[in-house]
Write a protein that holds these residues in place. Structure first.
Motif, PDB file in Angstrom:
ATOM      1  N   VAL A  42       0.828  -1.204   0.000  1.00  0.00           N
ATOM      2  CA  VAL A  42       0.000   0.000   0.000  1.00  0.00           C
ATOM      3  C   VAL A  42       0.859   1.249   0.000  1.00  0.00           C
ATOM      4  N   ARG A  43       1.934   1.256   0.777  1.00  0.00           N
ATOM      5  CA  ARG A  43       2.781   2.446   0.840  1.00  0.00           C
ATOM      6  C   ARG A  43       3.353   2.774  -0.536  1.00  0.00           C
ATOM      7  N   GLN A  44       3.792   1.767  -1.246  1.00  0.00           N
ATOM      8  CA  GLN A  44       4.336   2.011  -2.579  1.00  0.00           C
ATOM      9  C   GLN A  44       3.244   2.469  -3.541  1.00  0.00           C
ATOM     10  N   GLU A  45       2.049   1.892  -3.394  1.00  0.00           N
ATOM     11  CA  GLU A  45       0.921   2.322  -4.225  1.00  0.00           C
ATOM     12  C   GLU A  45       0.648   3.810  -4.022  1.00  0.00           C
ATOM     13  N   VAL A  46       0.609   4.243  -2.762  1.00  0.00           N
ATOM     14  CA  VAL A  46       0.348   5.651  -2.456  1.00  0.00           C
ATOM     15  C   VAL A  46       1.458   6.529  -3.028  1.00  0.00           C
ATOM     16  N   ARG A  47       2.686   6.135  -2.796  1.00  0.00           N
ATOM     17  CA  ARG A  47       3.826   6.926  -3.262  1.00  0.00           C
ATOM     18  C   ARG A  47       3.787   7.114  -4.774  1.00  0.00           C
ATOM     19  N   GLU A  48       3.570   6.039  -5.494  1.00  0.00           N
ATOM     20  CA  GLU A  48       3.608   6.134  -6.952  1.00  0.00           C
ATOM     21  C   GLU A  48       2.364   6.835  -7.502  1.00  0.00           C
ATOM     22  N   PHE A  49       1.226   6.651  -6.849  1.00  0.00           N
ATOM     23  CA  PHE A  49       0.017   7.334  -7.306  1.00  0.00           C
ATOM     24  C   PHE A  49       0.174   8.851  -7.151  1.00  0.00           C
ATOM     25  N   LEU A  50       0.599   9.304  -5.985  1.00  0.00           N
ATOM     26  CA  LEU A  50       0.748  10.748  -5.763  1.00  0.00           C
ATOM     27  C   LEU A  50       1.844  11.338  -6.654  1.00  0.00           C
ATOM     28  N   THR A  51       2.921  10.604  -6.830  1.00  0.00           N
ATOM     29  CA  THR A  51       4.018  11.103  -7.673  1.00  0.00           C
ATOM     30  C   THR A  51       3.568  11.274  -9.115  1.00  0.00           C
ATOM     31  N   THR A  52       2.848  10.276  -9.642  1.00  0.00           N
ATOM     32  CA  THR A  52       2.404  10.377 -11.036  1.00  0.00           C
ATOM     33  C   THR A  52       1.338  11.458 -11.198  1.00  0.00           C
ATOM     34  N   ARG A  53       0.478  11.661 -10.176  1.00  0.00           N
ATOM     35  CA  ARG A  53      -0.521  12.733 -10.283  1.00  0.00           C
ATOM     36  C   ARG A  53       0.174  14.100 -10.262  1.00  0.00           C
ATOM     37  N   ARG A  54       1.176  14.271  -9.415  1.00  0.00           N
ATOM     38  CA  ARG A  54       1.885  15.549  -9.331  1.00  0.00           C
ATOM     39  C   ARG A  54       2.633  15.855 -10.629  1.00  0.00           C
ATOM     40  N   ALA A  55       3.177  14.810 -11.246  1.00  0.00           N
ATOM     41  CA  ALA A  55       3.999  15.003 -12.440  1.00  0.00           C
ATOM     42  C   ALA A  55       3.190  15.450 -13.652  1.00  0.00           C
TER      43      ALA A  55
END
Length: 302
Positions: A7-20
């Protein structure tokens, strides 16, 4: 490739891709200095959401446990998330807090649910449209008669339960069946991503993702994008091997008695060429009549 159960990796990658994907001008910020990364800086997202830079950095590292709904809503506004993406973020936060499957009732065994006679009767009562039951793993659990004829390229000769995701990415016939193959691929992965957010510990979905990812580079790239979507309603084009091109409207209906399962219905615009071809397909889905001519003779020129 990421691990769907982390879950932590899911959150990290989801927020990073949305910000980008968001540029400063999209949110009314001036472009100053050299930007080494696409999209917004962490400090800019934090300011837009009314959060400290340190707290937002923690969230983007996946430390989302305990985040309030107010914080998540502010983050969704700052990142310009649509309703499906916002729901996905809330699902991930609930999973991080240990709340299973978005707080929904636990799912029953799909095979038992789809074999319920009353559900099959309801499917068969739909005679002018394609109707089928799909589970969160993209399995076709049950269909009406027209659905069996329509999805004959997916169902094949039997064996294991037909799966729309496997067909999409692992069966070359899908590129003929789906004229808009790239769009269908994005939709399929987006729906699977949303399901993974609802239940990150779903081992069956994890196994399916791993199976397809090892064999399809396109799937791997789309999965890494972290795009999510819901099905809902819309229009799709198909190229059926028997009756030719079909343009069908679709509606997705939740089966409230079986959390996680949905009823999909495809229909054609009345009196359209697609409606005529769907009726033709229905006539050939009826019990065999030994007196009728071969199928290819009947549909020639459609």
């Amino acid at each position: 490739m990421d691990q769907p159960h982390d879950v932590r990796q899911e959150v990290r990658e989801f927020l990073t891709t949305r910000r980008a994907r968001i540029t400063p001008d999209q949110v009314g910020l001036p472009i100053t200095g050299t930007r080494r990364v696409p999209g917004l800086r962490r400090s800019e997202v934090a300011a837009l959401a009314g959060l400290s830079v340190e707290y937002y950095a923690r969230l983007e590292r996946g430390q989302i446990t305990g985040a309030s709904t107010g914080v998540l809503d502010a983050l969704a506004r700052a990142l310009q998330l649509d309703e499906t993406e916002r729901a996905h973020l809330l699902d991930l936060a609930r999973a991080a807090d240990g709340i299973p499957t978005s707080g929904r009732a636990r799912r029953r065994t799909p095979g038992k649910a789809a074999s319920r006679l009353s559900l099959q009767w309801a499917l068969e009562a739909i005679t002018d449209g394609v109707a089928f039951v799909r589970d969160p793993h993209q399995n076709l659990l049950a269909t009406n008669a027209l659905g069996r004829a329509f999805y004959s390229p997916v169902i094949g000769d039997g064996g294991r339960i037909p799966n729309l995701a496997r067909f999409q990415f692992l069966d070359p016939a899908s590129r003929d069946f789906y004229p808009d193959w790239e769009l269908f691929a994005q939709m399929c992965v987006g729906i699977m991503r949303a399901e993974a957010g609802r239940d990150p510990h779903d081992r069956g979905l994890q196994d399916l993702v791993g199976e397809i990812a090892t064999q399809s580079e396109t799937f791997r790239h789309l999965w890494a994008d972290h795009n999510v979507r819901s099905h809902g309603a819309g229009t799709k084009r198909f190229q059926h091997p028997v009756v030719g091109e079909l343009t069908l409207a679709y509606e997705e209906l939740a089966i409230t008695a079986e959390p996680g399962l949905v009823l999909m219905v495809y229909t054609a615009e009345p009196d359209s060429p697609s409606a005529q071809r769907l009726r033709l397909l229905a006539s050939w889905a009826a019990p065999a009549d030994p007196s009728r001519p071969p199928l290819h003779e009947h549909v020639e020129g459609t």
